[in-house]
Every structure is written in C-alpha cells, then in structure tokens.
Design a protein around this motif. Structure first.
Motif, PDB file in Angstrom:
ATOM      1  N   ARG A 165     -23.911  28.018  27.202  1.00 10.16           N
ATOM      2  CA  ARG A 165     -23.994  27.229  25.975  1.00 10.16           C
ATOM      3  C   ARG A 165     -23.257  25.900  26.124  1.00 10.16           C
ATOM      4  NH1 ARG A 165     -22.717  31.031  22.955  1.00 10.16           N
ATOM      5  NH2 ARG A 165     -20.530  30.607  22.486  1.00 10.16           N
ATOM      6  N   THR A 166     -22.101  25.922  26.767  1.00 13.01           N
ATOM      7  CA  THR A 166     -21.355  24.674  26.949  1.00 13.01           C
ATOM      8  C   THR A 166     -22.074  23.724  27.899  1.00 13.01           C
ATOM      9  OG1 THR A 166     -20.041  25.772  28.671  1.00 13.01           O
ATOM     10  CG2 THR A 166     -19.112  25.696  26.461  1.00 13.01           C
ATOM     11  N   VAL A 167     -22.785  24.266  28.889  1.00 13.93           N
ATOM     12  CA  VAL A 167     -23.561  23.410  29.786  1.00 13.93           C
ATOM     13  C   VAL A 167     -24.634  22.661  28.998  1.00 13.93           C
ATOM     14  CG1 VAL A 167     -25.235  23.411  31.671  1.00 13.93           C
ATOM     15  CG2 VAL A 167     -23.148  24.744  31.874  1.00 13.93           C
ATOM     16  N   VAL A 168     -25.355  23.382  28.129  1.00 12.03           N
ATOM     17  CA  VAL A 168     -26.401  22.758  27.336  1.00 12.03           C
ATOM     18  C   VAL A 168     -25.814  21.720  26.386  1.00 12.03           C
ATOM     19  CG1 VAL A 168     -28.205  23.171  25.624  1.00 12.03           C
ATOM     20  CG2 VAL A 168     -27.905  24.774  27.529  1.00 12.03           C
ATOM     21  N   VAL A 169     -24.663  22.040  25.773  1.00 22.43           N
ATOM     22  CA  VAL A 169     -24.032  21.105  24.840  1.00 22.43           C
ATOM     23  C   VAL A 169     -23.571  19.848  25.567  1.00 22.43           C
ATOM     24  CG1 VAL A 169     -22.037  20.771  23.332  1.00 22.43           C
ATOM     25  CG2 VAL A 169     -23.358  22.883  23.197  1.00 22.43           C
ATOM     26  N   ARG A 170     -22.961  20.030  26.731  1.00 22.27           N
ATOM     27  CA  ARG A 170     -22.482  18.871  27.485  1.00 22.27           C
ATOM     28  C   ARG A 170     -23.619  17.955  27.896  1.00 22.27           C
ATOM     29  NH1 ARG A 170     -20.699  21.894  31.971  1.00 22.27           N
ATOM     30  NH2 ARG A 170     -20.757  19.900  33.076  1.00 22.27           N
ATOM     31  N   MET A 171     -24.663  18.531  28.475  1.00 23.61           N
ATOM     32  CA  MET A 171     -25.794  17.715  28.901  1.00 23.61           C
ATOM     33  C   MET A 171     -26.536  17.127  27.703  1.00 23.61           C
ATOM     34  SD  MET A 171     -25.688  17.464  32.070  1.00 23.61           S
ATOM     35  CE  MET A 171     -24.706  18.212  33.363  1.00 23.61           C
ATOM     36  N   GLY A 172     -26.566  17.876  26.594  1.00 24.25           N
ATOM     37  CA  GLY A 172     -27.170  17.331  25.384  1.00 24.25           C
ATOM     38  C   GLY A 172     -26.404  16.129  24.863  1.00 24.25           C
ATOM     39  N   GLY A 173     -25.071  16.196  24.910  1.00 21.35           N
ATOM     40  CA  GLY A 173     -24.255  15.055  24.486  1.00 21.35           C
ATOM     41  C   GLY A 173     -24.492  13.832  25.356  1.00 21.35           C
ATOM     42  N   LEU A 174     -24.547  14.035  26.682  1.00 20.61           N
ATOM     43  CA  LEU A 174     -24.822  12.911  27.576  1.00 20.61           C
ATOM     44  C   LEU A 174     -26.237  12.366  27.364  1.00 20.61           C
ATOM     45  CD1 LEU A 174     -23.224  14.058  30.959  1.00 20.61           C
ATOM     46  CD2 LEU A 174     -22.359  12.367  29.345  1.00 20.61           C
ATOM     47  N   PHE A 175     -27.174  13.266  27.068  1.00 21.92           N
ATOM     48  CA  PHE A 175     -28.557  12.836  26.823  1.00 21.92           C
ATOM     49  C   PHE A 175     -28.624  11.914  25.609  1.00 21.92           C
ATOM     50  CE2 PHE A 175     -32.580  13.577  24.584  1.00 21.92           C
ATOM     51  CZ  PHE A 175     -33.480  13.169  25.560  1.00 21.92           C
ATOM     52  N   ILE A 176     -27.975  12.317  24.519  1.00 17.96           N
ATOM     53  CA  ILE A 176     -27.988  11.494  23.303  1.00 17.96           C
ATOM     54  C   ILE A 176     -27.283  10.162  23.547  1.00 17.96           C
ATOM     55  CG2 ILE A 176     -27.154  11.368  20.922  1.00 17.96           C
ATOM     56  CD1 ILE A 176     -27.526  14.400  20.776  1.00 17.96           C
ATOM     57  N   LEU A 177     -26.174  10.212  24.294  1.00 17.04           N
ATOM     58  CA  LEU A 177     -25.445   8.980  24.586  1.00 17.04           C
ATOM     59  C   LEU A 177     -26.301   8.010  25.395  1.00 17.04           C
ATOM     60  CD1 LEU A 177     -22.749   7.353  24.717  1.00 17.04           C
ATOM     61  CD2 LEU A 177     -22.256   8.601  26.829  1.00 17.04           C
ATOM     62  N   LEU A 178     -26.956   8.516  26.434  1.00 14.11           N
ATOM     63  CA  LEU A 178     -27.739   7.639  27.300  1.00 14.11           C
ATOM     64  C   LEU A 178     -29.041   7.176  26.651  1.00 14.11           C
ATOM     65  CD1 LEU A 178     -27.163   9.401  30.726  1.00 14.11           C
ATOM     66  CD2 LEU A 178     -26.165   7.267  29.907  1.00 14.11           C
ATOM     67  N   LEU A 179     -29.477   7.868  25.583  1.00 12.21           N
ATOM     68  CA  LEU A 179     -30.622   7.360  24.829  1.00 12.21           C
ATOM     69  C   LEU A 179     -30.308   6.014  24.192  1.00 12.21           C
ATOM     70  CD1 LEU A 179     -32.137  10.474  22.997  1.00 12.21           C
ATOM     71  CD2 LEU A 179     -33.232   9.065  24.757  1.00 12.21           C
ATOM     72  N   THR A 180     -29.039   5.791  23.879  1.00 10.34           N
ATOM     73  CA  THR A 180     -28.647   4.565  23.196  1.00 10.34           C
ATOM     74  C   THR A 180     -28.138   3.489  24.148  1.00 10.34           C
ATOM     75  OG1 THR A 180     -26.422   5.480  22.810  1.00 10.34           O
ATOM     76  CG2 THR A 180     -28.072   5.827  21.097  1.00 10.34           C
ATOM     77  N   VAL A 181     -27.414   3.902  25.214  1.00  9.29           N
ATOM     78  CA  VAL A 181     -26.791   2.895  26.088  1.00  9.29           C
ATOM     79  C   VAL A 181     -27.245   3.007  27.540  1.00  9.29           C
ATOM     80  CG1 VAL A 181     -24.729   2.677  24.657  1.00  9.29           C
ATOM     81  CG2 VAL A 181     -24.787   4.406  26.461  1.00  9.29           C
ATOM     82  N   GLY A 182     -28.184   3.898  27.833  1.00 12.43           N
ATOM     83  CA  GLY A 182     -28.609   4.107  29.214  1.00 12.43           C
ATOM     84  C   GLY A 182     -29.977   3.541  29.499  1.00 12.43           C
ATOM     85  N   ARG A 183     -30.494   3.928  30.673  1.00  9.34           N
ATOM     86  CA  ARG A 183     -31.833   3.528  31.098  1.00  9.34           C
ATOM     87  C   ARG A 183     -32.750   4.750  31.086  1.00  9.34           C
ATOM     88  NH1 ARG A 183     -28.697   1.687  35.702  1.00  9.34           N
ATOM     89  NH2 ARG A 183     -27.881  -0.418  35.326  1.00  9.34           N
ATOM     90  N   TRP A 184     -34.043   4.511  31.248  1.00 10.25           N
ATOM     91  CA  TRP A 184     -34.963   5.649  31.205  1.00 10.25           C
ATOM     92  C   TRP A 184     -34.776   6.539  32.430  1.00 10.25           C
ATOM     93  CZ3 TRP A 184     -38.522   6.587  35.024  1.00 10.25           C
ATOM     94  CH2 TRP A 184     -38.794   5.542  35.907  1.00 10.25           C
ATOM     95  N   THR A 185     -34.364   5.947  33.564  1.00 14.44           N
ATOM     96  CA  THR A 185     -34.097   6.788  34.740  1.00 14.44           C
ATOM     97  C   THR A 185     -32.898   7.706  34.514  1.00 14.44           C
ATOM     98  OG1 THR A 185     -32.817   4.954  35.682  1.00 14.44           O
ATOM     99  CG2 THR A 185     -35.110   5.171  36.384  1.00 14.44           C
ATOM    100  N   ASP A 186     -31.930   7.245  33.723  1.00 19.27           N
ATOM    101  CA  ASP A 186     -30.773   8.098  33.414  1.00 19.27           C
ATOM    102  C   ASP A 186     -31.202   9.344  32.652  1.00 19.27           C
ATOM    103  OD1 ASP A 186     -29.126   6.229  34.609  1.00 19.27           O
ATOM    104  OD2 ASP A 186     -28.684   5.193  32.730  1.00 19.27           O
ATOM    105  N   ILE A 187     -32.182   9.204  31.787  1.00 18.62           N
ATOM    106  CA  ILE A 187     -32.669  10.352  31.019  1.00 18.62           C
ATOM    107  C   ILE A 187     -33.269  11.402  31.958  1.00 18.62           C
ATOM    108  CG2 ILE A 187     -34.157  11.073  29.132  1.00 18.62           C
ATOM    109  CD1 ILE A 187     -31.898   9.128  28.358  1.00 18.62           C
ATOM    110  N   LEU A 188     -34.040  10.952  32.927  1.00 11.17           N
ATOM    111  CA  LEU A 188     -34.613  11.883  33.904  1.00 11.17           C
ATOM    112  C   LEU A 188     -33.520  12.561  34.727  1.00 11.17           C
ATOM    113  CD1 LEU A 188     -37.667   9.802  35.207  1.00 11.17           C
ATOM    114  CD2 LEU A 188     -37.669  11.627  33.500  1.00 11.17           C
ATOM    115  N   HIS A 189     -32.511  11.804  35.078  1.00  8.40           N
ATOM    116  CA  HIS A 189     -31.425  12.363  35.889  1.00  8.40           C
ATOM    117  C   HIS A 189     -30.593  13.370  35.107  1.00  8.40           C
ATOM    118  CE1 HIS A 189     -31.621   8.482  38.527  1.00  8.40           C
ATOM    119  NE2 HIS A 189     -32.536   9.378  38.862  1.00  8.40           N
TER     120      HIS A 189
END
Length: 310
Positions: A261-285
């Motif tokens: 559960r913590t793995v999903v939460v951590r990656m979900g948090g990074l996913f939401i963060l990179l949606l706003t300040v990242g690139r589209w390749t970051d989302i795939l990574h």
C-alpha cells in the motif's frame, strides 16, 4: 592509439549514438541490479543464521534455504531492464524520497536500533541510487562505456561471490558450524551478527553519494533559480506529507499489505506531482518504477516475512 579504441573509427551516425546510449543504460542497470543481489544475498545469510539459532523458526529456515537459481537470474535480468528504462530524473526522485523516509524511520527506531525490513524495502531505491551515481560520476567521461563495462564486471563478480556464500550457508552452515572445520562458517558463527552493521554503513555511503548526484541531476534541467524553486517547493511538501503518512500507517498496522500500500501511495504522490511540474516521459518512468518496486518486493517475500517475525 585512438584507432584501436572501440567506436573511435566509426562514423558519427545518430543511430550509432543511440545504440551506445542504450548500451550505457543497460550497463548502469546491470550494476544496480548486481548491487541489489549483493544486498539480498547478505541479508539472506544473516536471516538464515538467526533462524538456525532459534528452534522455533525451522519453517522459516527451510523457506529461506529454498534455492531457485533460475528465478535469481530472471530477477537480475528484469531489474536490469527496469533500471535501464527509468530516466535519471525519476530515479533521482526515488532516491531522494527513500533517503528522507530512511532517515525518518531510523530516528523513530531510536539510537542504535536497526530494521532488517528497511534493507529489503530499499532494493529498488538502491538500484536507482547506483544508476544515478554512475550517471553523475561518469558524465562527460571520454571512455564512459568502457568504465561502465568494468564496473559491471566487478559488480557481477561481487554478486556471484555473495550468491555462492548464501548458497553455501543455506546448504552447509549447520554442519560446518558444529564441526568447526569450515573457515567461512566459523567466521559467520563468530561475526554473523555484524552483517546488519556492514549493510548499514555500505548503504549510508551509497545513498550519500546518490543523494548528491540526484540533486545535481535534477538541478541541471533548470535554467533559472525561479524554475528550481517552482519544482523543489511542491516536491518538498509532497515528500513531507508522504513521510508523515507512512509513519502513521506503520504505527497502526504492519505486514505485507502495508508494504504494498505504501508503494502505491508513494508512486501515486510522485505521479500527481510530476503531472504538474514534470514531463510526459517522467509519467511513463513512474509506471516503470512502480513495476520495479513491486517486482523487488514480490521477489523478496520470504525474507520480508522473516523480518516481520523477528
């Protein structure tokens, strides 16, 4: 001398440059995967010795001792591919997130305490840290591919020897420790309790270098201080909230469900963060990183259960 160097006589074609970049990425991933294998092998030795000394943990001992060479090879190959696919930017974010989480966990454990579970949870982050460190240290090196090939060879030898050590211990440690005629088993009998301290010191040094490399790799993409502030401010807030959440979750529940559960939460948090300040390749990574984290946890399920029962 230049004419004998590999690739020096080849024309500068775009496809050829892409091929060398792919080779470098695979070699970096292989070094990271070998580092993870060394960590798991040494931890396997430590946990097996602990189970041998406790008659109530014979079932755990048998589970740890089960040898699956093909699965270990598959684990290295999959992890090499995952680490090669993950970009340096997302790998750097994974390293920084784990470092903050590790410091918080160590402080909550108290002075002098250690957690074997934390060593297993850092597997994917360790691979990313080694990859980031190599990217930073070899950036601009004239013979980067040769250096990476040498590093991969040395890492492979170290991983092979620690794997042989784990196999030897799981097969013959009980007999040799009683008969007292095997130097390796006698050494482990006397000093096997120091393996967590060895791992702690090695991981602390590795992540110290990886954190410096991660910060530099992230900052090189910014053209101004304002851009850096706009990225680091939400990142710091996101990481702080994640650490607070995971500390609260760890107090309320334990077990395999919490880890996944913590793995999903951590990656979900990074996913939401990179949606706003990242690139589209970051989302795939991020999705690739999620697969890497889950693969490492699934592969070390027996060791995780042994850590929880300690």
């Amino acid at each position: 001398l230049k004419m004998f160097l590999l690739g020096s006589w080849l024309p500068a074609l775009p496809g050829l440059a892409w091929g060398w970049a792919l080779l470098d990425a695979l070699l970096q991933g292989l070094v990271g995967a070998c580092a993870v294998l060394v960590l798991c092998s040494l931890l396997k030795v430590y946990l097996y010795i602990q189970c041998v000394n406790n008659p109530e943990r014979q079932a755990e001992k048998e589970a740890i001792a089960s040898q699956r060479p093909l699965l270990e090879l598959l684990h290295v190959l999959v992890l090499t591919g995952v680490l090669a696919l993950v970009g340096s930017r997302v790998a750097a974010l994974v390293v920084l997130e784990f470092s903050l989480r590790a410091v918080s966990t160590i402080l909550s454990l108290g002075k002098g305490a250690h957690s074997s579970q934390l060593y297993l949870l850092c597997q994917y982050s360790l691979g990313c840290g080694v990859s980031c460190g190599l990217s930073f240290l070899l950036e601009g090196a004239p013979h980067r591919s040769w250096n990476l090939a040498l590093a991969a060879g040395l890492a492979g030898l170290l991983a092979l020897h620690t794997r042989r050590l784990a196999r030897h211990v799981c097969t013959l440690y009980e007999l040799h420790s009683r008969a007292r005629y095997c130097g390796v088993c006698i050494l482990l009998l006397a000093a096997g309790h120091g393996i967590p301290r060895l791992l702690r010191n090695a991981l602390a040094l590795t992540f110290a270098v990886a954190d410096l490399a991660a910060v530099e790799l992230i900052n090189r993409d910014f053209l101004s201080t304002g851009e850096a502030v706009r990225f680091w401010t939400p990142l710091t807030i996101c990481y702080t909230l994640l650490v607070v959440y995971m500390q609260e979750e760890s107090r309320q529940s334990t077990g395999k469900g919490l880890v996944f559960r913590t793995v999903v939460v951590r990656m979900g948090g990074l996913f939401i963060l990179l949606l706003t300040v990242g690139r589209w390749t970051d989302i795939l990574h991020i999705f690739v990183s999620l697969l890497g984290e889950l693969w490492c946890l699934l592969r070390s399920g027996v060791l995780l259960e042994s850590c929880w029962r300690q």
